[in-house]
Design a protein around this motif. Sequence first.
Motif: not given
Length: 290
Positions: A214-216, A220-225
């Motif tokens: 779940e954290n990963l 990934l969403a954090y990196c994209a944003a």
Amino acid sequence: MNHTTRGRAVRLGPRSIAALVLVSAIGVIAFGWPLLADADSGLAHSADAPWLFAALLPLLVAVVVATIADTGMDAKAVAMLGVLAAVGAALRPLGAGTAGLEPMFFLMVLSGRVLGPGFGFVLGSVTMFASALLTGGVGPWMPFQMLSMGWFTMGAGLLPGPDRLRGRAELLVLGVYGAAAAFAYGTIMNLQGWTYIGGLSSGISFHPGDPVRENLVRFLAYCAATSFGWDLGRGVLTVVLTLTIGSTVLKALRRATRRAAFEAQVTFETPGSASRGEPPHRALVRYEPE
């Protein structure tokens, strides 16, 4: 007569491999331990960064010593590594802070290709250390940057075909690697800060103690944003520089490595010696600067 006059990547020996595996294992643990920590753990990397830095410096020296011991390279090769680190450190401020345009990544890719994975790892780490001192970027992130850049440069030295692949094909391989590795560098460095940055939305923030999967997904969403645009700029610039001036830089680096290898073994075979079962005659030839 056969002789080693081409500038070839420094191959890994058993001691070099052991040193690189050890320093990489420590790096993986340093980056990833917050994902396995519980909710009550202190997650700020500012606490573990000094310990990581203290462990990293002697391990870098160990990689250099092991590479020299395995290959027989001398002080001139180490001096060349120092010069490349200084050049890379000087290049970084030229683009840092502007949409991820960092020309030092281009130099690291080509240098890793020529010097090989062992010296490449040390070059990347030392370059980032020198750059931090030059720009005042010393902080808890610095040892993580050193590790990430070391892996980035080492990867170029591990690419296949160092003795066979030349010309446009080699530049294309290096360009593809540079683009992919530029994103990988940004992603790894995001992991260093994401675990303790507050004020993020719940969809992209780190939740201590939650399942790793779940954290990963949130990561990934954090990196994209947050960093996709920066990583894209870094990757595009690396590809453009590799394809435009990469051939010239590779030739210069390989010429420098030939000069750094003071002594090369030369094998003389007299006519008919192989058919008579006679061993070849060997000698050491000293190459003087042109």
